[in-house]
Every structure is written in structure tokens, then in C-alpha cells.
Scaffold this motif. Structure first.
Motif, short mmCIF file in Angstrom:
data_model
loop_
_atom_site.label_atom_id
_atom_site.label_comp_id
_atom_site.label_asym_id
_atom_site.label_seq_id
_atom_site.Cartn_x
_atom_site.Cartn_y
_atom_site.Cartn_z
N TYR B 47 8.79 21.43 6.28
CA TYR B 47 7.72 22.21 6.91
C TYR B 47 6.64 22.72 5.97
N ARG B 48 6.80 22.54 4.67
CA ARG B 48 5.87 23.20 3.75
C ARG B 48 4.42 22.75 3.95
N GLU B 49 4.22 21.44 4.20
CA GLU B 49 2.84 20.96 4.33
C GLU B 49 2.19 21.43 5.62
N ARG B 50 2.97 21.39 6.66
CA ARG B 50 2.44 21.85 7.96
C ARG B 50 2.09 23.34 7.90
N LEU B 51 3.02 24.08 7.32
CA LEU B 51 2.82 25.53 7.26
C LEU B 51 1.62 25.85 6.37
N PHE B 52 1.56 25.17 5.24
CA PHE B 52 0.43 25.38 4.34
C PHE B 52 -0.88 25.05 5.07
N GLY B 53 -0.87 23.96 5.83
CA GLY B 53 -2.07 23.54 6.55
C GLY B 53 -2.56 24.62 7.51
N ASP B 71 5.69 33.04 0.72
CA ASP B 71 6.23 34.31 1.27
C ASP B 71 6.88 34.09 2.63
N SER B 72 6.28 33.21 3.42
CA SER B 72 6.86 32.95 4.75
C SER B 72 8.24 32.31 4.62
N PHE B 73 8.37 31.39 3.69
CA PHE B 73 9.69 30.76 3.48
C PHE B 73 10.71 31.78 2.96
N ILE B 74 10.24 32.67 2.09
CA ILE B 74 11.15 33.70 1.55
C ILE B 74 11.62 34.61 2.68
N LYS B 75 10.66 35.02 3.50
CA LYS B 75 11.02 35.91 4.63
C LYS B 75 12.00 35.21 5.57
N ALA B 76 11.72 33.95 5.85
CA ALA B 76 12.61 33.20 6.73
C ALA B 76 14.01 33.09 6.12
N PHE B 77 14.05 32.86 4.82
CA PHE B 77 15.33 32.74 4.12
C PHE B 77 16.11 34.06 4.18
N LEU B 93 9.55 30.00 12.39
CA LEU B 93 8.92 29.95 11.06
C LEU B 93 7.41 30.11 11.18
N TYR B 94 6.82 29.45 12.16
CA TYR B 94 5.38 29.58 12.37
C TYR B 94 5.01 31.02 12.71
#
Lengths: 309, 211
Positions: B47-53, B71-77, B93-94
């Protein structure tokens, strides 16, 4: 540049799709992954603030707490309305010393009722030094639980908790003792039509015949309880303060109760009822504003209602 | 990549495939919840590219977008144990990313520093440029750059909520329902915002588009 454009073929959607082509180079993701890993590690190493656990705990607890708190609030409001506004409620004279009388009653050995062999169905204990009087009930599991607390924070402040106990009290206590507790229904289960009873009192009343079948002596022992508690009430009421606490059934008006008190003071002479000191006292008592103004403060906290006289 | 984006767009819109994707994510999430922390890397890679986009198109700043994505990935984790699978991991995640971006944009309202990614000269881009430019236009690069600038300017003139809807629908290819789920708005609201946002963009880019 606009003059070079062929405007007839491109839509806004086409232009926005161009944004999909805006992407970082491949090496960007190496750096991204490295930073993300570092942040992840830092987060895992970082000590969590002390309040985070509380906040998360409260968040989890909240869905269950809200209905409970709401139900308790409703209960408290109903209870307070019953205490202050109900005609069937206890009449507490602002002139009496409630602490003395109630403490005397609660600490009295005669107020200890024994029902069903060694089982203590209802007991009241007094704490002379402390400010809390508690009444305990031994449930089916054998453990005791506090049914009601009466707190004295000044000479005349009374706090009563756990309104569910009232039904039980109604079933086993003589009505003049039940009258001690603001908000009590003040009825003896067996003396009133079923529709006037609270649900808990109705349950107890329903169970009493079954209990009597199982134990034939229960009626006699209930009689003893009533008699002994009645004696204790008579003892604390005493000649000095005969009208500190009075009680009657829910159907009788305050005037009826006061007339009954006066009649008790002057047996066989109702003509003289409104004369002299008794008449003055009655006139004073018949003032409708007496009870509301006697309650100086009404407080609701959790499942407790506090009345200051 | 163009085709993969299109495939991606189809994947997100088509519900059976989307369900399959959500199920696959849920399996990975359960492994992470069970203590297999390394499994989370699969979700990051996916998801990193989509989320970054998404974040990049909302912030128009590469560094901010990278930080917010991380930060979004950290929060999700950190919150993965609280994820119950009631929505898809993708939506969850979005949602985290969108909320983080909202907070960031509100804080840095006065700052307007944009840094753009290079626009890759792909099929769709070439097609659009060919349509826009005369055949004898030599400087396609200049036109592309101008177009990119104008597009980003126009996007930044939209409100945060309108920008979000345009980004998710027109650029990321999410359906109205998916956007409603992510943003917490109704489908009607999403449609209305999209319509209004496109009208604004149309007026901003009227020199380049037809009605």
C-alpha cells in the motif's frame, strides 16, 4: 502556450489522470523504507505515557459504562423525586435530631433480626465513631453485601444508597422503621394491594408463601422481627421527641398522618386537637412548603442521593 | 505502470476482487495481531505507493507526503490489535492517512510550499499532450511542466474535503462508496463534493479543457 492547445478533445478527467503519472523515482522508496523502519523502532522503544493505558481502558469501557451511568442517573432522579416529592414518603421533622435517633436505632441490639435459624436476613450495625452506618444482607451465596448506607456528615445530613434494598425492607420491617429511610415505599407488603408495591417488594411478597410452606415457622419469626423492630422504634422515639419520625401508607395524606400523631398524643380527645401546642405544631406541619424548604440541599452522585436538612 | 494503475483502479472498484483483496489483507493482519510483526511489511509494500499518492496529491509536497505516509503506517501498526476486520484493512489504512493529512493541512494552513514529483511520460500523458499540443509543437516537455503546475495550483485552490474526494475518485480510482466509507460522509455528499470540485477545476483549467 494556450494558443497551441487543441481544446476540443481533453476533459478535466483526462487532465486529472495525468496526476497518476506523478510518481517518485525508485530510489525514493529505499530512503522511505529506511526512515519508516527507524520510526517503527523508535516507536517501539519509546515508553508509553502513563495516561495512555487509562485513556485506552476508558475507551474500551465507555460503550458499557454509558448505559450503566445513564441507568443509574435515571434511578437517582426517580429516587430523589420519590424522596422529596412523594406523599407516601417519610416525614422527617426538621426540628428533630435525626443523627441521635437514627444512630440509636441502628446501633440497638434489638434491631438485629434473626430469621431462618442462623441466617441473618437483615442486620443493622452502628458505628458510633464513624460517619457511616451500614445495613448488610446475607445473600444466597453466603457473602454479605451492603444494602444501604446512611451517612452523617453533619448532624442532619442523610445519604441513602442502593434503592433496591427498599423492597426487602418493606417486606421485613415494620412500617414506622421503614419510614426512617427517605424514598422508602413505607408499606408492609402484606398490608397493601399488589398494584401499590414496588417490583422487588412484589417479588418478595410472592416468595413469602413459598418460604412459609417450606418453613412453617417463618410467619411466627417475621412476627418476632416486626415486634422487636417495633420496640426499638418505640424506644428511640421516646417521650421527648414523639413526632420526630412518622410514617403511614402511601394512600394517606400528610394531614391524616399528622392527625394520627396528634391523636396518639391526646387519646380520646379529638376535639382538643387543634388547641394549644399540638394545634400550633399541626398548623406548622400542615404548611405545604415545610418539606421542600426543610431539604436544604439535594445532591446526586453516582447511584447515591444526598439530602441535607 | 499505466496499465497497472488501470488494473489497480479496476481492482479497487470491482467488489468481488476487492473482497478477495480484503480477505487476503485480513489474513496478514491476523498474523500481525498474532505476533508475527514482520508480516506487516507485506502490507507496507502493498500500500505504500497508493497511500503516498493520495497524500501527495492532497499536500502537493513530496517530503510532507513521505512523512505522513510513514506516520500512517506507524499508527496503523500501533493500533493493529484494535482492528477487528469490520471494514477492509485498505479502508481503515486510508482513513488513518486521510485524518493525519487533514490534521497536517490544518496546522500548516499558512504555509504554501509545493514540491512536485516528475511526471512520467507514459501513454496516457502522451495522449493528452498530443491532443493539447499542435503536431508541430516541439517543446512537449515545457507543455507538460506547465500543465503540471496548473493542475496542482487548481487542486490546491480546492478545500481539503473537495481535494480529498477528487484525489480518491479521479486520481486513485476509488468508487463513491469506498470514498464514503473512508471519509465517513454519505455517498450523496461524496457525489456532491465531486461535482462541485470538478466545476471549480473546470473553471481554473478552462484554457486546457473542453466542457
Amino acid at each position: 502556450m494556450k494558443s497551441d492547445l487543441n481544446q476540443s478533445k481533453v476533459t478535466i478527467e483526462d487532465l486529472l489522470k495525468l496526476k497518476r503519472a506523478e510518481r517518485p523515482p525508485v530510489e525514493f522508496w529505499d530512503n522511505f523504507d529506511r526512515n519508516l523502519r527507524a520510526k517503527q523502532l523508535a516507536t517501539m522503544m519509546e515508553p508509553k505515557p502513563w495516561w495512555l493505558g487509562l485513556a485506552l481502558g476508558w475507551k474500551r469501557f465507555t460503550p458499557y459504562a454509558l448505559p450503566t451511568v445513564g441507568a443509574l442517573a435515571v434511578l437517582a432522579v426517580v429516587f430523589s423525586v420519590q424522596s422529596v416529592g412523594s406523599d407516601g414518603g417519610a416525614v422527617l421533622s426538621s426540628g428533630g435530631n435525626l443523627r441521635e435517633t437514627a444512630s440509636g436505632l441502628l446501633s440497638s441490639e434489638t434491631s438485629r433480626a434473626q430469621i431462618g435459624g442462623t441466617d441473618e436476613l437483615f442486620a443493622m450495625t452502628g458505628d458510633e465513631a464513624g460517619k457511616v452506618e451500614s445495613r448488610d444482607f446475607e445473600g444466597e451465596g453466603g457473602g454479605q453485601r451492603t444494602l444501604a448506607n446512611v451517612e452523617w456528615q453533619g448532624d442532619q445530613e442523610i445519604t441513602v444508597g442502593d434503592a433496591s434494598v427498599i423492597g426487602l425492607m418493606e417486606a421485613v420491617m415494620p412500617q414506622n422503621l421503614v419510614a426512617m429511610l427517605p424514598g422508602a415505599g413505607l408499606h408492609l407488603v402484606t398490608d397493601l394491594p399488589e398494584s401499590t408495591l414496588s417490583p422487588s417488594a412484589r417479588t418478595i411478597a410472592g416468595n413469602l408463601p413459598a418460604a412459609a410452606e417450606w418453613d412453617h415457622s417463618i410467619d411466627a419469626r417475621l412476627g418476632v422481627v416486626r415486634a422487636s423492630l417495633g420496640e426499638s422504634v418505640a424506644a428511640f422515639a421516646g417521650p421527648a421527641q414523639p413526632q420526630v419520625l412518622t410514617a403511614s401508607t402511601g394512600q394517606t395524606s400528610r394531614q391524616d398522618r399528622l392527625l394520627a400523631v396528634a391523636s396518639a398524643e391526646l387519646p380520646g380527645n379529638s376535639e382538643r386537637l387543634l388547641a394549644g401546642t399540638v394545634g400550633e405544631r399541626l398548623t406548622h406541619r400542615l404548611d405545604d412548603d415545610l418539606i421542600p424548604t426543610a431539604v436544604r440541599r439535594l445532591g446526586v452522585g453516582g447511584n447515591r442521593v444526598s439530602l441535607r436538612f | 505502470m499505466q496499465s497497472s494503475v488501470k488494473v489497480l483502479g479496476k481492482t479497487l472498484v470491482a467488489s468481488p476482487e476487492r473482497r478477495g483483496e480484503a480477505d487476503a489483507d485480513w489474513v496478514v493482519v491476523q498474523r500481525v495481531q498474532g505476533g508475527e510483526v514482520a508480516a506487516f511489511d507485506q502490507l507496507i509494500l502493498k500500500y505504500r505507493e497508493r497511500l503516498f499518492g493520495v497524500i501527495y496529491n492532497m499536500t502537493a509536497n513530496r517530503e510532507d507526503a513521505a512523512d505522513l505516509t510513514q506516520d500512517s503506517f506507524i499508527k496503523a501498526f500501533q493500533s493493529i490489535n484494535r482492528f477487528q476486520g469490520q471494514s477492509s484493512f485498505f479502508s481503515w489504512l486510508y482513513r488513518i492517512a486521510i485524518n493525519s493529512t487533514y490534521t497536517h493541512l490544518r496546522k500548516s494552513k499558512l504555509r504554501s510550499f509545493f514540491s512536485f514529483e516528475k511526471m512520467h511520460d507514459e501513454d496516457h500523458v502522451s495522449e493528452v499532450i498530443n491532443q493539447l499540443a499542435d503536431s508541430d509543437t516541439a517543446d512537449r516537455g515545457a507543455l507538460l511542466h506547465e500543465l503540471q503546475e496548473k493542475l496542482n495550483e487548481a487542486m490546491q485552490k480546492l478545500s481539503i474535503k473537495h481535494r480529498t474526494v477528487v484525489t480518491l475518485h479521479e486520481i486513485e480510482g476509488l468508487s463513491h462508496e469506498q470514498i464514503a466509507e473512508i471519509t465517513g460522509a454519505t455517498v450523496g455528499t461524496v457525489r456532491s463534493r465531486l461535482h462541485y470540485a470538478k466545476q471549480l477545476l473546470q473553471s481554473e483549467l478552462q484554457g486546457y479543457t473542453r466542457l
